[in-house]
Design a protein around this motif. Structure first.
Motif, mmCIF file in Angstrom:
data_model
loop_
_atom_site.group_PDB
_atom_site.id
_atom_site.type_symbol
_atom_site.label_atom_id
_atom_site.label_comp_id
_atom_site.label_asym_id
_atom_site.label_seq_id
_atom_site.Cartn_x
_atom_site.Cartn_y
_atom_site.Cartn_z
ATOM 1 N N HIS A 229 0.822 -1.206 0.000
ATOM 2 C CA HIS A 229 0.000 0.000 0.000
ATOM 3 C C HIS A 229 0.868 1.275 0.000
ATOM 4 O O HIS A 229 0.643 2.208 -0.772
ATOM 5 N N LYS A 230 1.888 1.278 0.868
ATOM 6 C CA LYS A 230 2.796 2.444 0.926
ATOM 7 C C LYS A 230 3.560 2.571 -0.393
ATOM 8 O O LYS A 230 3.806 3.671 -0.879
ATOM 9 N N LEU A 231 3.961 1.434 -0.946
ATOM 10 C CA LEU A 231 4.695 1.459 -2.217
ATOM 11 C C LEU A 231 3.830 2.101 -3.302
ATOM 12 O O LEU A 231 4.304 2.951 -4.078
ATOM 13 N N GLU A 232 2.561 1.700 -3.340
ATOM 14 C CA GLU A 232 1.649 2.294 -4.337
ATOM 15 C C GLU A 232 1.539 3.800 -4.130
ATOM 16 O O GLU A 232 1.534 4.564 -5.088
ATOM 17 N N ASP A 233 1.452 4.198 -2.863
ATOM 18 C CA ASP A 233 1.362 5.635 -2.557
ATOM 19 C C ASP A 233 2.587 6.390 -3.066
ATOM 20 O O ASP A 233 2.462 7.433 -3.697
ATOM 21 N N VAL A 234 3.779 5.869 -2.760
ATOM 22 C CA VAL A 234 4.975 6.641 -3.135
ATOM 23 C C VAL A 234 5.200 6.629 -4.645
ATOM 24 O O VAL A 234 5.618 7.642 -5.216
ATOM 25 N N THR A 235 4.907 5.516 -5.311
ATOM 26 C CA THR A 235 5.111 5.529 -6.766
ATOM 27 C C THR A 235 4.070 6.427 -7.433
ATOM 28 O O THR A 235 4.387 7.152 -8.383
ATOM 29 N N ALA A 236 2.852 6.424 -6.911
ATOM 30 C CA ALA A 236 1.844 7.362 -7.441
ATOM 31 C C ALA A 236 2.304 8.800 -7.187
ATOM 32 O O ALA A 236 2.144 9.682 -8.042
ATOM 33 N N GLY A 237 2.908 9.028 -6.013
ATOM 34 C CA GLY A 237 3.421 10.359 -5.676
ATOM 35 C C GLY A 237 4.506 10.798 -6.651
ATOM 36 O O GLY A 237 4.520 11.936 -7.130
ATOM 37 N N ILE A 238 5.419 9.877 -6.984
ATOM 38 C CA ILE A 238 6.510 10.200 -7.914
ATOM 39 C C ILE A 238 5.947 10.542 -9.287
ATOM 40 O O ILE A 238 6.341 11.528 -9.911
ATOM 41 N N ARG A 239 4.969 9.744 -9.718
ATOM 42 C CA ARG A 239 4.421 9.991 -11.070
ATOM 43 C C ARG A 239 3.583 11.275 -11.097
ATOM 44 O O ARG A 239 3.540 11.973 -12.114
ATOM 45 N N GLY A 240 2.975 11.600 -9.967
ATOM 46 C CA GLY A 240 2.251 12.867 -9.880
ATOM 47 C C GLY A 240 3.219 14.052 -9.969
ATOM 48 O O GLY A 240 2.941 15.067 -10.622
ATOM 49 N N LEU A 241 4.360 13.878 -9.326
ATOM 50 C CA LEU A 241 5.393 14.922 -9.313
ATOM 51 C C LEU A 241 5.910 15.189 -10.732
ATOM 52 O O LEU A 241 6.173 16.342 -11.108
ATOM 53 N N MET A 242 6.041 14.125 -11.521
ATOM 54 C CA MET A 242 6.513 14.273 -12.894
ATOM 55 C C MET A 242 5.608 15.193 -13.702
ATOM 56 O O MET A 242 6.053 15.901 -14.596
ATOM 57 N N GLU A 243 4.304 15.158 -13.377
ATOM 58 C CA GLU A 243 3.335 15.972 -14.121
ATOM 59 C C GLU A 243 3.392 17.443 -13.731
ATOM 60 O O GLU A 243 2.919 18.299 -14.468
ATOM 61 N N LEU A 244 3.945 17.723 -12.545
ATOM 62 C CA LEU A 244 3.955 19.125 -12.078
ATOM 63 C C LEU A 244 4.942 19.950 -12.902
ATOM 64 O O LEU A 244 5.948 19.453 -13.398
ATOM 65 N N GLU A 245 4.623 21.231 -12.999
ATOM 66 C CA GLU A 245 5.469 22.166 -13.729
ATOM 67 C C GLU A 245 6.858 22.244 -13.088
ATOM 68 O O GLU A 245 6.977 22.195 -11.868
ATOM 69 N N ASP A 246 7.885 22.358 -13.913
ATOM 70 C CA ASP A 246 9.254 22.522 -13.406
ATOM 71 C C ASP A 246 9.341 23.842 -12.639
ATOM 72 O O ASP A 246 9.087 24.905 -13.203
ATOM 73 N N PRO A 247 9.698 23.796 -11.336
ATOM 74 C CA PRO A 247 9.759 25.061 -10.589
ATOM 75 C C PRO A 247 10.980 25.908 -10.980
ATOM 76 O O PRO A 247 11.027 27.095 -10.703
ATOM 77 N N SER A 248 11.941 25.268 -11.623
ATOM 78 C CA SER A 248 13.208 25.925 -11.972
ATOM 79 C C SER A 248 13.149 26.480 -13.397
ATOM 80 O O SER A 248 12.451 25.933 -14.249
ATOM 81 N N GLY A 249 13.875 27.566 -13.627
ATOM 82 C CA GLY A 249 13.940 28.127 -14.983
ATOM 83 C C GLY A 249 12.795 29.055 -15.338
ATOM 84 O O GLY A 249 12.649 29.452 -16.484
ATOM 85 N N LYS A 250 11.984 29.423 -14.333
ATOM 86 C CA LYS A 250 10.882 30.356 -14.604
ATOM 87 C C LYS A 250 11.396 31.799 -14.601
ATOM 88 O O LYS A 250 12.059 32.214 -13.654
ATOM 89 N N VAL A 251 11.032 32.542 -15.598
ATOM 90 C CA VAL A 251 11.445 33.958 -15.660
ATOM 91 C C VAL A 251 10.487 34.779 -14.801
ATOM 92 O O VAL A 251 9.289 34.843 -15.073
ATOM 93 N N LEU A 252 11.022 35.374 -13.719
ATOM 94 C CA LEU A 252 10.183 36.138 -12.792
ATOM 95 C C LEU A 252 10.121 37.607 -13.185
ATOM 96 O O LEU A 252 9.209 38.328 -12.793
ATOM 97 N N MET A 253 11.134 38.055 -13.918
ATOM 98 C CA MET A 253 11.233 39.470 -14.287
ATOM 99 C C MET A 253 12.127 39.542 -15.502
ATOM 100 O O MET A 253 13.102 38.781 -15.598
ATOM 101 N N GLU A 254 11.812 40.388 -16.438
ATOM 102 C CA GLU A 254 12.644 40.538 -17.634
ATOM 103 C C GLU A 254 12.632 42.010 -17.991
ATOM 104 O O GLU A 254 11.550 42.589 -18.156
#
Lengths: 410, 410
Positions: B70-95
């Protein structure tokens, strides 16, 4: 004097100051500018006492200590410029419905109480107080003792004008006793941020001895790396500017890294390239990777760009570093891998400055890794809070599956 | 083991990890999820060793220690969910163009190396490593010793899969020796942020003894203030949810502040209002303004809203506090003057959580004043740098008036 109690008073007042409307804070700033102009003769007279007491100080120190008509014009123009700047507080950074009727906003707000310890420059007292008022923060100020008479009358003038304009009593306090610093840096409950200015050793002392977050920088060991594909005309011009344009600044370049293929030519062309002669010192040991604040620069020849990058990450102070190259890929690599607040391509390190970045006002330069990083403008004096508005919403309904979140950004 | 040297290795690798493309970081995450699934029997066998060795631990601790299907399913689902999230790095905040050909960007980048010290929960090791990979940060992990066998195999599986997928060696390290913590928290050159989890006393110890920035919270003393104009049906429901929905959480309400006009009625209606009986303890002294993490709650009657606000700012932990009222002005006053990361109106304090805020992943909750504050999502694991591109631009030209800045935002 009980400094812990004083800090608590400022903390308490800061809560009211922080929710004072922008209009009131701007009116207080105008009242301060007017009061400084009105009391200028008394201020100059107090400044004369400090100048006389410090008559055997070094000339540049005396120059900073002086508070005359010219400095007064500068600070009042600064205050009025600040009034024109956008309120950094109350900005909505994020707005999201979590579900029907459950509304979340992330909104900027003042940090709370800022403790600022600054050198013997009376104009700094005026600038810092104004920045704190504009951003809605309480301020505890400790100025250099050489400026004590000037600081006292400036602070009293500012405080009286601001309270008369409607700011809460105790919104700011002036500390005159140097021994108070060690007590103030332990006031973790009342002081939210420390901004120490002054010598590297002093800033480092504060950073090492306080659990309060510190914004600032100790060393400024900035680098210029001249790549093998550099335009050497640009390189010479940029080295001279980065080193000599103002030698005592933290964004002045201290170490020159030369790719082995162009090292000889650069070293032949550098002597006499600037108006003032610079002593270029070949690196002998780690001790040479230091901040001179003088017309001296350490020179190291590197095998390739990666050696330069590794050198900067190891010996630099994460302030500002520049690559000179016509190769865009080399520039990208440098700007991605150098772990500094400012990473420049074909530009002088001396541009690292809040005014030159267009911030309108500068709070300081931070070499810490967490934000705010680099030159910090007025928006470095705010943090944020989350405001959630519901209509009796409880978490049990979401945990049981009776309700579910429907995130919708505005 | 030389932990300073280990920290330097992770630091060095973090520079390369931080500039690895998003695609590579996501591929590494998928490789990790697959490797965990493939090695699951070996992982469960190691977990059995920890469970046997800890057989006399309390039941909730054993529940957290267990790592099953059960925990394994949770963490692998968590990892795959994380892959879908936007990359927090490389965002231009001001130009911003500072002038013709002088171009400034403020862009997000990884913080560097994160030191995470966590309790005996093997799933936390997987979550934290994945968050660090996604955000491009190096990680030094110290888990609870009760989970040592499970942590070891989980870490080895993650590390091997990630390096095979192309992440740099030493991008993460696992520390098994508890005495290493005191050495790690002095590695100011190599570790950029500490995230301690666990008991309040432990978190406080780290906060007090390290010069490295710390993200987290010690106490969670959250308040509910019931205003005289509250809808008491809502109030009862919200008090019960904030106190009992999950009693061991940091966002659970610990102190109930009641306006004197409605105090009696609320106290009459509370007993029996929830499924589990809560002990409502009238405040006798400052010692009662504490975190129970139990079905207990301190109750104080206040004269008016300002007394409630002052109480919260003085005795609270700046975590999350709520007002229950139908009066919008009272709500606004509360939300402006209460100095906490979360200030709620007619909503349960239990909503203070990264997932409930819609962040997709939660790094932790910070009660510090400087950003990131409150529930921290993936974007709390990045900072920013300034990239300036010129074409031989020098400051002397601007100082002399030959050129002037023309700020133009993009």
């Amino acid at each position: 004097m009980d400094y812990k109690e004083l800090a608590r008073e400022v903390k308490s007042a800061s809560i009211m100051l922080g929710s004072a409307p922008e209009k009131l804070r701007n009116e207080a700033l105008e009242a301060i500018a007017a009061a400084l102009e009105e009391k200028k003769e008394a201020i100059f007279a107090e400044n004369k006492k400090d100048l006389e007491a410090g008559s055997n100080l070094a000339k540049p120190i005396l120059g900073r200590l002086k508070f005359d008509e010219h400095k007064l014009e500068d600070v009042t123009a600064g205050i009025r410029g600040l009034m024109e700047l956008e309120d950094p507080s109350g900005k909505v950074l994020m707005e999201r419905d979590l579900d029907e009727g459950l509304h979340l906003v992330r909104v900027t707000c003042p940090i709370g109480v800022i403790g600022v310890i600054f050198e013997s420059r009376p104009d700094a007292l005026v600038q810092i107080s104004s920045l704190c008022i504009k951003s809605g923060n309480g301020a505890i100020l400790k100025g250099g003792s050489e400026a004590k008479h000037t600081n006292k009358i400036l602070f009293d003038t500012i405080y009286e004008a601001a309270v008369k304009a409607g700011l809460p009593e105790h919104f700011a306090a002036l500390i005159e006793d140097r021994t108070a610093i060690d007590e103030l840096i332990t006031c973790t409950e009342s002081i939210d941020l420390l901004i120490p200015r002054g010598s590297n050793a002093f800033v480092q002392h504060i950073m090492n001895n306080s659990d309060i977050p510190v914004m600032g920088h100790a060393d400024g060991i900035c680098h210029i790396y001249v790549d093998k594909e550099a335009d050497l005309n640009k390189a010479i011009k940029l080295i001279v500017d980065s080193k000599t344009q103002y030698v005592a600044a933290c964004n002045t370049a201290e170490t020159l890294l030369l790719h082995k293929e162009i090292a000889k030519e650069v070293m032949e062309r550098l002597p006499g390239a600037g108006e003032i002669e610079v002593e270029y010192i070949p690196a002998q040991s780690e001790a040479d990777y230091r901040e001179y604040l003088d017309y001296k620069m350490t020179v190291k020849v590197v095998e390739d760009e990666m050696e330069a990058i590794r050198h900067i990450n190891r010996y630099g102070s994460h302030h500002t570093d520049a690559i000179i190259t016509e190769n865009q890929q080399a520039a990208d690599l440098f700007q991605n891998l150098v772990d500094s607040a400012g990473v420049y391509h074909n530009a002088s390190t001396r541009f690292a400055d809040g005014f030159r970045y267009g911030f309108g006002a500068e709070v300081g330069i931070s070499t810490g890794k967490m934000p705010p990083r680099g030159p910090v403008g007025l928006d470095g004096l705010v943090t944020y809070k989350y405001k959630l508005k519901g209509n009796g919403h409880i978490v049990a309904d979401y945990a049981s599956g009776k309700k579910s979140f429907h995130f919708k950004d505005k």
